[in-house]
Motif scaffolding. Structure first.
Motif, PDB file in Angstrom:
ATOM      1  N   PHE A 116     -32.688 148.128  19.301  1.00 51.71           N
ATOM      2  CA  PHE A 116     -32.669 149.129  20.371  1.00 51.71           C
ATOM      3  C   PHE A 116     -33.676 148.782  21.456  1.00 51.71           C
ATOM      4  O   PHE A 116     -33.391 148.911  22.641  1.00 51.71           O
ATOM      5  CB  PHE A 116     -32.947 150.526  19.824  1.00 51.71           C
ATOM      6  N   ARG A 146     -32.504 146.302  23.793  1.00 55.56           N
ATOM      7  CA  ARG A 146     -31.280 146.758  24.464  1.00 55.56           C
ATOM      8  C   ARG A 146     -30.039 146.067  23.907  1.00 55.56           C
ATOM      9  O   ARG A 146     -29.146 145.663  24.641  1.00 55.56           O
ATOM     10  CB  ARG A 146     -31.393 146.565  25.976  1.00 55.56           C
ATOM     11  N   PRO A 153     -27.981 147.434  21.039  1.00 54.60           N
ATOM     12  CA  PRO A 153     -27.625 148.361  19.958  1.00 54.60           C
ATOM     13  C   PRO A 153     -26.519 147.830  19.056  1.00 54.60           C
ATOM     14  O   PRO A 153     -26.437 148.211  17.891  1.00 54.60           O
ATOM     15  CB  PRO A 153     -27.201 149.634  20.689  1.00 54.60           C
ATOM     16  N   GLN A 154     -25.709 146.923  19.575  1.00 52.64           N
ATOM     17  CA  GLN A 154     -24.651 146.344  18.745  1.00 52.64           C
ATOM     18  C   GLN A 154     -25.246 145.568  17.569  1.00 52.64           C
ATOM     19  O   GLN A 154     -24.624 145.467  16.508  1.00 52.64           O
ATOM     20  CB  GLN A 154     -23.700 145.461  19.575  1.00 52.64           C
ATOM     21  N   ALA A 186     -32.660 154.948  24.172  1.00 56.63           N
ATOM     22  CA  ALA A 186     -31.291 154.440  24.324  1.00 56.63           C
ATOM     23  C   ALA A 186     -30.351 155.555  24.779  1.00 56.63           C
ATOM     24  O   ALA A 186     -29.485 155.343  25.637  1.00 56.63           O
ATOM     25  CB  ALA A 186     -30.803 153.834  23.013  1.00 56.63           C
ATOM     26  N   LYS A 187     -30.530 156.740  24.233  1.00 55.17           N
ATOM     27  CA  LYS A 187     -29.698 157.888  24.606  1.00 55.17           C
ATOM     28  C   LYS A 187     -29.917 158.243  26.074  1.00 55.17           C
ATOM     29  O   LYS A 187     -28.956 158.509  26.806  1.00 55.17           O
ATOM     30  CB  LYS A 187     -30.035 159.078  23.711  1.00 55.17           C
ATOM     31  N   THR A 188     -31.157 158.222  26.513  1.00 54.33           N
ATOM     32  CA  THR A 188     -31.477 158.542  27.897  1.00 54.33           C
ATOM     33  C   THR A 188     -30.831 157.543  28.851  1.00 54.33           C
ATOM     34  O   THR A 188     -30.241 157.932  29.868  1.00 54.33           O
ATOM     35  CB  THR A 188     -33.011 158.563  28.099  1.00 54.33           C
ATOM     36  N   VAL A 189     -30.914 156.267  28.517  1.00 52.85           N
ATOM     37  CA  VAL A 189     -30.298 155.231  29.353  1.00 52.85           C
ATOM     38  C   VAL A 189     -28.789 155.409  29.386  1.00 52.85           C
ATOM     39  O   VAL A 189     -28.164 155.364  30.452  1.00 52.85           O
ATOM     40  CB  VAL A 189     -30.682 153.825  28.835  1.00 52.85           C
ATOM     41  N   THR A 190     -28.187 155.640  28.222  1.00 51.90           N
ATOM     42  CA  THR A 190     -26.729 155.805  28.144  1.00 51.90           C
ATOM     43  C   THR A 190     -26.275 157.015  28.950  1.00 51.90           C
ATOM     44  O   THR A 190     -25.301 156.934  29.712  1.00 51.90           O
ATOM     45  CB  THR A 190     -26.282 155.946  26.679  1.00 51.90           C
ATOM     46  N   GLU A 191     -26.966 158.133  28.788  1.00 56.24           N
ATOM     47  CA  GLU A 191     -26.593 159.328  29.541  1.00 56.24           C
ATOM     48  C   GLU A 191     -26.747 159.104  31.039  1.00 56.24           C
ATOM     49  O   GLU A 191     -25.940 159.580  31.830  1.00 56.24           O
ATOM     50  CB  GLU A 191     -27.440 160.523  29.091  1.00 56.24           C
ATOM     51  N   LEU A 202     -26.395 156.244  32.615  1.00 55.05           N
ATOM     52  CA  LEU A 202     -25.270 155.405  33.049  1.00 55.05           C
ATOM     53  C   LEU A 202     -23.996 156.223  33.177  1.00 55.05           C
ATOM     54  O   LEU A 202     -23.253 156.095  34.157  1.00 55.05           O
ATOM     55  CB  LEU A 202     -25.050 154.258  32.061  1.00 55.05           C
ATOM     56  N   VAL A 203     -23.715 157.064  32.191  1.00 53.59           N
ATOM     57  CA  VAL A 203     -22.509 157.895  32.235  1.00 53.59           C
ATOM     58  C   VAL A 203     -22.561 158.830  33.441  1.00 53.59           C
ATOM     59  O   VAL A 203     -21.572 158.983  34.166  1.00 53.59           O
ATOM     60  CB  VAL A 203     -22.341 158.690  30.916  1.00 53.59           C
TER      61      VAL A 203
END
Length: 149
Positions: free
Chosen positions: A33, A36, A38-39, A101-106, A108-109
């Motif tokens: 994580f 960067r 996550p996969q 990671a959640k903050t970055v993803t949100e 981006l969305v």
């Protein structure tokens, strides 16, 4: 699933191995994580889930019946305490990594959604004389009807 321990010493030894392995797996997830990627964290997810469930089950059993580990040597119990402290530290690190990671993803969305919304033209007004301009005049939009209202 439960540990198959012969006595308190054996149970504590198995708990140490379990805790240390789970700590290693979660530390690797944290690293993924933080990098960067996550996969990469997903690669060991099955083992991590299985061991986390076993850890949860065994820690609940020990809390309910401390005699399960009370007969182990003091040094062995202290090793378990140290392993548990390391595990707690890694869990805290994982929590921070997941929140990041959640903050970055949100973000981006949200940025993508705002870009899509910004590219759509809106209707100009309401009523019989309202007109649509630009691309909106040729774009179909979804309408949801609630037939129970």
């Amino acid at each position: 699933m439960a540990l198959a321990a012969e006595d308190a010493e054996d149970r504590v030894g198995q708990l140490i191995v379990l805790t240390e392995r789970l700590t290693e797996l979660i530390a690797a997830q944290c690293q993924a994580f933080e990098n960067r990627r996550p996969q990469d964290a997903a690669a060991q997810m099955d083992e991590t889930s299985r061991l986390a469930n076993l850890y949860r089950h065994e820690s609940t059993r020990v809390r309910a019946d401390p005699d399960l580990v009370a007969g182990a040597a003091r040094e062995q119990r202290l090793r378990l305490v140290r392993a548990t402290e390391a595990f707690d530290a890694v869990l805290a690190r994982q929590g921070r990594a997941i929140v990041a990671a959640k903050t970055v993803t949100e973000g981006l969305v949200r940025a993508i959604a705002e870009e899509v919304a910004g590219q759509r033209h809106q209707a100009a007004g309401y009523g019989p004389g309202a007109r649509m301009t630009g691309q909106a005049a040729h774009t179909a939009t979804a309408i949801t009807l609630n037939q129970t209202a």
